[in-house]
Enzyme design. Structure first.
Site, PDB file in Angstrom:
ATOM      1  N   LYS A   1      29.063 -60.635  36.024  1.00 46.78           N
ATOM      2  CA  LYS A   1      27.794 -60.447  36.735  1.00 46.78           C
ATOM      3  C   LYS A   1      27.773 -61.144  38.093  1.00 46.78           C
ATOM      4  O   LYS A   1      27.135 -60.678  39.020  1.00 46.78           O
ATOM      5  CB  LYS A   1      26.626 -60.946  35.888  1.00 46.78           C
ATOM      6  CG  LYS A   1      26.450 -60.117  34.622  1.00 46.78           C
ATOM      7  CD  LYS A   1      25.006 -59.813  34.316  1.00 46.78           C
ATOM      8  CE  LYS A   1      24.896 -58.708  33.289  1.00 46.78           C
ATOM      9  NZ  LYS A   1      25.426 -59.103  31.958  1.00 46.78           N
TER      10      LYS A   1
ATOM     11  N   GLU B   1      15.606 -59.258  37.019  1.00 45.23           N
ATOM     12  CA  GLU B   1      15.237 -59.116  35.619  1.00 45.23           C
ATOM     13  C   GLU B   1      16.370 -59.703  34.792  1.00 45.23           C
ATOM     14  O   GLU B   1      17.505 -59.755  35.245  1.00 45.23           O
ATOM     15  CB  GLU B   1      15.071 -57.636  35.258  1.00 45.23           C
ATOM     16  CG  GLU B   1      16.391 -56.882  34.997  1.00 45.23           C
ATOM     17  CD  GLU B   1      17.274 -56.698  36.232  1.00 45.23           C
ATOM     18  OE1 GLU B   1      16.752 -56.810  37.362  1.00 45.23           O
ATOM     19  OE2 GLU B   1      18.481 -56.438  36.066  1.00 45.23           O
TER      20      GLU B   1
ATOM     21  N   SER C   1      34.731 -58.576  29.812  1.00 37.50           N
ATOM     22  CA  SER C   1      33.634 -58.776  30.770  1.00 37.50           C
ATOM     23  C   SER C   1      33.066 -60.193  30.776  1.00 37.50           C
ATOM     24  O   SER C   1      32.530 -60.636  31.781  1.00 37.50           O
ATOM     25  CB  SER C   1      32.516 -57.768  30.491  1.00 37.50           C
ATOM     26  OG  SER C   1      32.089 -57.858  29.144  1.00 37.50           O
TER      27      SER C   1
END
Ligand code: PLP
Length: 393
Positions: free
Chosen positions: A85, A107, A375
């Site tokens: 991210k 968010e 990830s």
């Protein structure tokens, strides 16, 4: 003028008119800075020095032996804040700075994107406010504390199911009233144009590195690339490096929850139907009246009733395949990688690991090479996994 931002028929800009000027301003800034030398240099610097890129492409030799084919792991789990991210939050955070924005909003579901936004806000000295469903706040107290430590102001959302989709609605509401000063930093390849394209751009560093690395190590392309799909950003990031190589299979793994045939699932592409959610046309989990269903997955990052529009396009054109694995299978993937390789994966990434094992069984994979996009790391999931395993910690 906003370009249409379509992937085949999917994507687009299905938003209230009031947001259009902000999207236009954002698109213009993105197109202007993405190839700007100074911007690129600064982003590259942060990706390297702050986040820890490049990440390695690691040959998982024990798992390879067990599966009977070569398994490489793209180690996004090694990045600062523990997942891919940060690639996107650094890109958009820097863009917001170049645009002169004074405030970031975001968010978050489980809190991973909220943390990545808060740390980038702290680093770039831009205050951040993170919308989070009150239900999620209750479940993820540690991550709320992490965000607050980095100066992120966490705003509880009490509407709807009090989870991620409601937090996104609130963030849009905030943005409409504060468009001049605020950048809305969306965390995945979803939302109205230009977000799906922009987030893919910032995540494409994964695919670029992986392609270069596999060619260095194997002197050929992989046979398959496997990644988990929530909103779709880590998958789009790595797929983008191989999408033009027709012989490379691209496989997205969704959170199957209790099973695709049950109500408790997050497998939007496997089970959903076409519809509009959060500003773009894609697949959604919905009832016959178009009301959005609640998604379910053991991993919070895959627990979303929508999916990025480019994945919908890759699905219907047949360029990528989408499958689902259940919570139970994902937990097995989690244990497998921990046990065989000494790498504890995020529950989201564990879905990709679990499917790789299945894939090696179904397909004639002997002598083949598979890349799994890892990830994120599993630290955030320790309590949940221990509970599932009946271990007290
Ligand atoms: C958020 C998250 C995901 C899901 O998001 P995508 O946009 O689909 O990549 C997957 N893995 C990890 C570790 C995450 O934190």
């Amino acid at each position: 003028m906003i370009t249409n931002g379509k992937f085949g028929k999917y994507g687009g800009t299905f938003v209230p008119e009031l947001i259009i000027p902000a999207l236009e301003e954002l698109e213009e800034a993105f197109l202007r800075y993405k190839d700007d030398e100074k911007f690129k240099e600064e982003l590259e610097f942060y990706l390297k020095e702050f986040a820890g890129r490049p990440t390695s492409l690691y040959l998982a030799k024990n798992l390879s032996k067990k599966f009977g084919c070569k398994i490489y792991l793209k180690r996004e789990d090694m990045l600062h804040t523990g997942a891919h991210k940060i690639n996107n939050t650094l890109g958009q955070g820097l863009l917001a700075k170049y645009m002169g924005k004074k405030r970031l909003i975001a968010e978050t579901g489980a809190g991973q994107h909220g943390i990545a936004t808060a740390v980038v806000g702290a680093m770039l000295s831009i205050p951040s406010e993170i919308y989070m469903g009150s239900e999620d706040i209750e479940r993820q107290k540690l991550n709320v504390f992490r965000m607050e430590l980095s100066g992120g102001n966490v705003i509880p959302v009490e509407s709807g199911s009090k989870t991620l989709k409601d937090a996104i609605n609130e963030a849009f509401r905030d943005w409409i009233t504060n468009i001049e000063t605020t950048h809305y930093l969306i965390g995945s390849t979803m939302g109205p144009h230009p977000y799906p394209t922009m987030v893919k751009h910032f995540q494409s560093v994964i695919g670029k590195e992986a392609r270069r690395q596999i060619l260095e190590k194997e002197e050929k392309l992989p046979d398959a690339v496997i990644a988990c799909v929530g909103g779709g950003s880590n998958a789009m990031g790595i797929f983008s490096g191989f999408v033009d190589d027709e012989n490379v299979s691209l496989i997205g793994v969704e959170g199957g929850g209790d099973g695709v045939e049950t109500k408790r699932t997050g497998a939007t592409l496997c089970k959903g139907t076409e519809g509009v959610l959060h500003g773009s046309l894609s697949f959604v989990l919905q009832n016959n009246d178009g009301q959005i269903s609640e998604a379910h997955s053991v991993s919070a990052g895959l627990d979303y009733p929508g999916v990025g529009p480019e994945h919908a396009h890759l699905k219907v054109t047949g360029r990528a395949d989408y499958v689902a694995v259940t919570n139970e299978e994902a937990l097995r993937g989690f244990e497998l990688l921990s046990r065989y390789e000494g790498i504890i994966p995020a529950l989201e990434s564990s879905h990709a690991v679990a499917y790789a094992e299945k894939y090696a069984k179904i397909e004639e994979t002997k002598g083949k090479t598979i890349i799994i996009n890892l990830s994120g790391r599993g630290d955030k999931d320790m309590f949940l996994v221990a509970k599932e395993m009946g271990v007290e910690i």
